[in-house]
Design an enzyme around this catalytic site. Structure first.
Site, PDB file in Angstrom:
ATOM      1  CG  LEU A  37      -2.019  -1.140   1.160  1.00 27.25           C
ATOM      2  CD1 LEU A  37      -2.990  -0.999   2.328  1.00 27.25           C
ATOM      3  CD2 LEU A  37      -2.802  -1.214  -0.151  1.00 27.25           C
ATOM      4  CB  THR A 127       7.209  -2.833 -18.807  1.00 27.14           C
ATOM      5  OG1 THR A 127       7.094  -1.718 -19.694  1.00 27.14           O
ATOM      6  CG2 THR A 127       8.571  -2.752 -18.134  1.00 27.14           C
ATOM      7  CG  ASP A 128       6.214  -1.607 -24.082  1.00 28.79           C
ATOM      8  OD1 ASP A 128       6.377  -1.002 -22.989  1.00 28.79           O
ATOM      9  OD2 ASP A 128       5.462  -1.171 -24.975  1.00 28.79           O
ATOM     10  CD  GLU A 129       8.338   2.488 -19.947  1.00 32.92           C
ATOM     11  OE1 GLU A 129       9.321   2.882 -19.297  1.00 32.92           O
ATOM     12  OE2 GLU A 129       7.223   3.029 -19.901  1.00 32.92           O
ATOM     13  CE1 TYR A 152       8.337   0.409 -13.956  1.00 34.14           C
ATOM     14  CE2 TYR A 152       8.448   1.082 -16.264  1.00 34.14           C
ATOM     15  CZ  TYR A 152       7.907   0.287 -15.280  1.00 34.14           C
ATOM     16  OH  TYR A 152       6.952  -0.649 -15.594  1.00 34.14           O
ATOM     17  CB  SER A 155      14.415  -1.087 -11.554  1.00 40.64           C
ATOM     18  OG  SER A 155      13.113  -0.658 -11.889  1.00 40.64           O
ATOM     19  CE  LYS A 156       8.433  -4.312 -14.279  1.00 37.06           C
ATOM     20  NZ  LYS A 156       7.617  -5.007 -13.237  1.00 37.06           N
ATOM     21  CB  VAL A 208       1.552  17.838 -24.220  1.00 35.00           C
ATOM     22  CG1 VAL A 208       2.191  16.971 -25.294  1.00 35.00           C
ATOM     23  CG2 VAL A 208       0.058  17.576 -24.128  1.00 35.00           C
ATOM     24  CE1 TYR A 209       5.575  15.854 -18.486  1.00 34.61           C
ATOM     25  CE2 TYR A 209       6.103  13.544 -18.899  1.00 34.61           C
ATOM     26  CZ  TYR A 209       5.705  14.552 -18.028  1.00 34.61           C
ATOM     27  OH  TYR A 209       5.450  14.256 -16.722  1.00 34.61           O
ATOM     28  N   GLY A 277      15.477  12.010 -21.230  1.00 32.03           N
ATOM     29  CA  GLY A 277      15.686  10.661 -21.778  1.00 32.03           C
ATOM     30  C   GLY A 277      14.415  10.023 -22.327  1.00 32.03           C
TER      31      GLY A 277
HETATM   32  P1  NAD Z   1       0.829   0.665  -9.819  1.00 31.71           P
HETATM   33  O1  NAD Z   1       1.907   1.614  -9.453  1.00 31.71           O
HETATM   34  O2  NAD Z   1      -0.542   1.170 -10.091  1.00 31.71           O
HETATM   35  O3  NAD Z   1       0.684  -0.449  -8.660  1.00 31.71           O
HETATM   36  C1  NAD Z   1       1.779  -1.021  -8.028  1.00 31.71           C
HETATM   37  C2  NAD Z   1       1.283  -1.765  -6.783  1.00 31.71           C
HETATM   38  O4  NAD Z   1       2.417  -2.391  -6.165  1.00 31.71           O
HETATM   39  C3  NAD Z   1       0.663  -0.849  -5.713  1.00 31.71           C
HETATM   40  O5  NAD Z   1      -0.501  -1.441  -5.200  1.00 31.71           O
HETATM   41  C4  NAD Z   1       1.745  -0.748  -4.655  1.00 31.71           C
HETATM   42  O6  NAD Z   1       1.227  -0.532  -3.351  1.00 31.71           O
HETATM   43  C5  NAD Z   1       2.403  -2.111  -4.777  1.00 31.71           C
HETATM   44  N1  NAD Z   1       3.790  -2.103  -4.292  1.00 31.71           N
HETATM   45  C6  NAD Z   1       4.775  -1.215  -4.606  1.00 31.71           C
HETATM   46  N2  NAD Z   1       5.905  -1.513  -3.943  1.00 31.71           N
HETATM   47  C7  NAD Z   1       5.644  -2.633  -3.224  1.00 31.71           C
HETATM   48  C8  NAD Z   1       6.418  -3.442  -2.358  1.00 31.71           C
HETATM   49  N3  NAD Z   1       7.701  -3.140  -2.092  1.00 31.71           N
HETATM   50  N4  NAD Z   1       5.852  -4.515  -1.793  1.00 31.71           N
HETATM   51  C9  NAD Z   1       4.553  -4.826  -2.033  1.00 31.71           C
HETATM   52  N5  NAD Z   1       3.761  -4.089  -2.843  1.00 31.71           N
HETATM   53  C10 NAD Z   1       4.307  -3.009  -3.429  1.00 31.71           C
HETATM   54  O7  NAD Z   1       1.402  -0.153 -11.048  1.00 31.71           O
HETATM   55  P2  NAD Z   1       0.631  -0.795 -12.309  1.00 31.71           P
HETATM   56  O8  NAD Z   1       0.528   0.206 -13.372  1.00 31.71           O
HETATM   57  O9  NAD Z   1      -0.584  -1.490 -11.816  1.00 31.71           O
HETATM   58  O10 NAD Z   1       1.726  -1.869 -12.769  1.00 31.71           O
HETATM   59  C11 NAD Z   1       1.717  -3.189 -12.238  1.00 31.71           C
HETATM   60  C12 NAD Z   1       2.849  -3.982 -12.862  1.00 31.71           C
HETATM   61  O11 NAD Z   1       2.690  -4.019 -14.275  1.00 31.71           O
HETATM   62  C13 NAD Z   1       4.238  -3.372 -12.633  1.00 31.71           C
HETATM   63  O12 NAD Z   1       5.136  -4.433 -12.413  1.00 31.71           O
HETATM   64  C14 NAD Z   1       4.558  -2.651 -13.925  1.00 31.71           C
HETATM   65  O13 NAD Z   1       5.949  -2.599 -14.139  1.00 31.71           O
HETATM   66  C15 NAD Z   1       3.865  -3.555 -14.929  1.00 31.71           C
HETATM   67  N6  NAD Z   1       3.420  -2.917 -16.179  1.00 31.71           N
HETATM   68  C16 NAD Z   1       2.664  -1.780 -16.149  1.00 31.71           C
HETATM   69  C17 NAD Z   1       2.183  -1.239 -17.347  1.00 31.71           C
HETATM   70  C18 NAD Z   1       1.315   0.005 -17.359  1.00 31.71           C
HETATM   71  O14 NAD Z   1       0.992   0.502 -18.440  1.00 31.71           O
HETATM   72  N7  NAD Z   1       0.873   0.529 -16.232  1.00 31.71           N
HETATM   73  C19 NAD Z   1       2.507  -1.852 -18.562  1.00 31.71           C
HETATM   74  C20 NAD Z   1       3.300  -3.013 -18.552  1.00 31.71           C
HETATM   75  C21 NAD Z   1       3.739  -3.531 -17.349  1.00 31.71           C
HETATM   76  O1  DAU Z   2       5.015   0.797 -21.832  1.00 32.83           O
HETATM   77  C1  DAU Z   2       4.636   0.279 -20.586  1.00 32.83           C
HETATM   78  C2  DAU Z   2       4.856   1.330 -19.522  1.00 32.83           C
HETATM   79  O2  DAU Z   2       3.868   2.316 -19.731  1.00 32.83           O
HETATM   80  C3  DAU Z   2       4.791   0.761 -18.110  1.00 32.83           C
HETATM   81  O3  DAU Z   2       5.857  -0.107 -17.910  1.00 32.83           O
HETATM   82  C4  DAU Z   2       4.851   1.879 -17.061  1.00 32.83           C
HETATM   83  O4  DAU Z   2       4.648   1.344 -15.767  1.00 32.83           O
HETATM   84  C5  DAU Z   2       3.756   2.878 -17.379  1.00 32.83           C
HETATM   85  O5  DAU Z   2       3.826   3.963 -16.470  1.00 32.83           O
HETATM   86  C6  DAU Z   2       3.864   3.379 -18.807  1.00 32.83           C
HETATM   87  O6  DAU Z   2       5.056   4.195 -18.978  1.00 32.83           O
HETATM   88  P1  DAU Z   2       5.038   5.554 -19.820  1.00 32.83           P
HETATM   89  O7  DAU Z   2       6.161   6.396 -19.394  1.00 32.83           O
HETATM   90  O8  DAU Z   2       4.871   5.263 -21.272  1.00 32.83           O
HETATM   91  O9  DAU Z   2       3.607   6.125 -19.302  1.00 32.83           O
HETATM   92  P2  DAU Z   2       3.132   7.586 -18.857  1.00 32.83           P
HETATM   93  O10 DAU Z   2       1.653   7.503 -18.678  1.00 32.83           O
HETATM   94  O11 DAU Z   2       3.934   8.147 -17.748  1.00 32.83           O
HETATM   95  O12 DAU Z   2       3.430   8.456 -20.147  1.00 32.83           O
HETATM   96  C7  DAU Z   2       2.889   8.112 -21.409  1.00 32.83           C
HETATM   97  C8  DAU Z   2       3.413   9.127 -22.429  1.00 32.83           C
HETATM   98  O13 DAU Z   2       2.837  10.411 -22.133  1.00 32.83           O
HETATM   99  C9  DAU Z   2       4.910   9.335 -22.379  1.00 32.83           C
HETATM  100  O14 DAU Z   2       5.383   9.536 -23.698  1.00 32.83           O
HETATM  101  C10 DAU Z   2       5.088  10.612 -21.571  1.00 32.83           C
HETATM  102  C11 DAU Z   2       3.835  11.404 -21.893  1.00 32.83           C
HETATM  103  N1  DAU Z   2       3.336  12.287 -20.805  1.00 32.83           N
HETATM  104  C12 DAU Z   2       3.107  11.743 -19.587  1.00 32.83           C
HETATM  105  C13 DAU Z   2       2.664  12.513 -18.537  1.00 32.83           C
HETATM  106  C14 DAU Z   2       2.426  11.915 -17.170  1.00 32.83           C
HETATM  107  C15 DAU Z   2       3.095  13.635 -21.052  1.00 32.83           C
HETATM  108  O15 DAU Z   2       3.274  14.132 -22.185  1.00 32.83           O
HETATM  109  N2  DAU Z   2       2.636  14.414 -20.014  1.00 32.83           N
HETATM  110  C16 DAU Z   2       2.440  13.914 -18.763  1.00 32.83           C
HETATM  111  O16 DAU Z   2       2.061  14.696 -17.853  1.00 32.83           O
END
Ligand code: NAD
Ligand code: DAU
Length: 338
Positions: A37, A127-129, A152, A155-156, A208-209, A277
């Site tokens: 949490l 993740t695809d990242e 990020y 680390s993944k 928008v970045y 980056g």
């Molecule tokens: P999120 O940040 O919404 O949720 C992460 C959850 O992990 C939270 O509930 C947090 O409390 C819990 N957590 C964090 N550190 C912890 C710890 N040390 N011990 C136990 N629980 C912990 O993330 P999300 O967007 O739901 O992503 C979930 C997974 O999917 C991640 O591994 C992320 O890398 C991967 N992923 C996300 C996306 C995306 O678009 N969001 C895409 C591909 C992969």
């Molecule tokens: O591709 C999978 C990944 O997608 C996951 O592994 C990550 O956990 C998830 O956060 C996401 O990463 P991104 O960096 O792609 O997502 P984010 O929503 O932060 O940003 C999406 C795009 O939008 C990115 O090009 C940055 C841009 N952006 C983001 C924010 C928050 C903006 O232009 N303005 C913003 O304020």
């Protein structure tokens, strides 16, 4: 016999959607949700399933060896699904230490316990990242070399490599999924889509970045979660499966679409300093999971994005509670304004 399943990070965006989806249809799973949490974890996301007899919540940290071993000893898990992570690129640029701790050390603790106690399958949600950034053309395949660019994603990638090494060295049945950008209900409003929806609803600037032309490949969260379930049960140990719905969009297109759905003016858009980056383009080739495991995306972007916007409209109290708390401080640090 019921499967004992450890789900980590089940109170976050993707994990809670996974539990809400899976526990509605799987009485043959007994699930323990281990979640620290953090700011991103929210038990409100799990209201629909929290009373289920085959669901248990444990508040705790995946880096806590003692707790993790205690849970393995007590429940003798068949499956481990590791969603828990620090997940936001911008926060990893502000400070990377917790990303290393949770994403790398935490995954190691789970792998070690899995090795010690024995499990049927370990699913690492990646993740695809980890592949880095693409040019104008081409797609990430499972053969694309890892080339992560942010704290990020590095680390993944570290966690992926460790998971693979546990398969190679100890024959631990590990499967890795690498998914593209998710959207849907319960996504924390630091991420592009919910941030833009909420700012637009509040008539605030939409930051928008850079030039707004970075490309992400969008998938509805339930399609991702179906792939996780399938890869867990049918994925071949040691294999990686890319997951994506082939829906590339430039950031500015998404932002304009959200404004259109909400009937808000494009004058709310503000181009701001680029993310350091900033990866230019992600795009996923998911043909392996399609041909080998029979997965395919079932949500159309055009419909699912409207449903997602409607979810945020209907669940104002969910995000209002979030943005009135610690989030304010983060927003000021990241965007230099309230
Ligand atoms: P999120 O940040 O919404 O949720 C992460 C959850 O992990 C939270 O509930 C947090 O409390 C819990 N957590 C964090 N550190 C912890 C710890 N040390 N011990 C136990 N629980 C912990 O993330 P999300 O967007 O739901 O992503 C979930 C997974 O999917 C991640 O591994 C992320 O890398 C991967 N992923 C996300 C996306 C995306 O678009 N969001 C895409 C591909 C992969
Ligand atoms: O591709 C999978 C990944 O997608 C996951 O592994 C990550 O956990 C998830 O956060 C996401 O990463 P991104 O960096 O792609 O997502 P984010 O929503 O932060 O940003 C999406 C795009 O939008 C990115 O090009 C940055 C841009 N952006 C983001 C924010 C928050 C903006 O232009 N303005 C913003 O304020």
């Amino acid at each position: 016999m019921a499967k004992k399943v450890l789900v980590t990070g089940g109170a976050g965006f993707i994990g809670s959607n996974f539990l809400n989806y899976v526990l509605r249809q799987r009485d043959d799973w007994e699930v323990v949700n281990l979640d620290k949490l953090t700011y991103a974890g929210n038990l409100e996301n799990l209201k629909e399933i929290e009373e289920k007899p085959n669901y248990t919540f444990v508040k705790g940290d995946i880096t806590n060896n003692e707790l993790v071993n205690y849970l393995f000893e007590k429940y003798r898990f068949d499956y481990v699904i590791n969603f828990a992570a620090e997940s936001h690129v911008d926060r990893s640029i502000l400070g990377s230490e917790v990303f290393f701790r949770t994403n790398v050390v935490g995954t190691n603790v789970l792998l070690e316990a899995s090795r010690r106690f024995g499990i049927e399958k370990f699913l690492q949600v990646s993740t695809d990242e980890v592949y880095g950034s693409l040019g104008e053309t081409g797609l990430f395949t499972e053969q694309t070399p890892l080339s992560p660019n942010s704290p990020y994603s590095s680390s993944k990638a570290g966690a992926d490599l460790m998971a693979k090494s546990f398969h190679h060295t100890y024959d631990l049945p590990v499967v890795i999924t690498r998914c593209s950008n998710n959207y849907g209900p319960y996504q924390f409003p630091e991420k592009l889509i919910p941030l833009m929806i909420i700012n637009a609803l509040n008539d605030k600037e939409l930051p928008v970045y850079g030039d707004g032309l970075n490309v992400r490949d969008w998938i509805y969260v339930i399609d991702h979660n179906r792939a996780v379930e399938l890869a867990l049960e049918n994925g071949k140990p040691g294999e990686v499966y890319n997951v994506g719905a082939s829906r590339e969009m430039k950031n500015i297109e998404i932002v304009k679409l959200i404004l259109k759905i909400l009937g808000k003016p494009e004058s709310l858009i503000k181009y701001v300093k680029d993310r350091p980056g900033h990866d230019r383009r992600y795009a996923i080739d998911s043909s392996k999971i399609q041909s080998e495991l029979g997965w395919k995306p079932s949500f159309e972007f055009e419909e699912a994005i409207v449903q997602t916007v409607e979810w945020y409209l209907k669940n104002k109290s969910w995000w209002e509670r979030i943005i009135s708390g610690e989030y304010q401080k983060y927003y000021e640090t990241q965007y230099g304004q309230r």
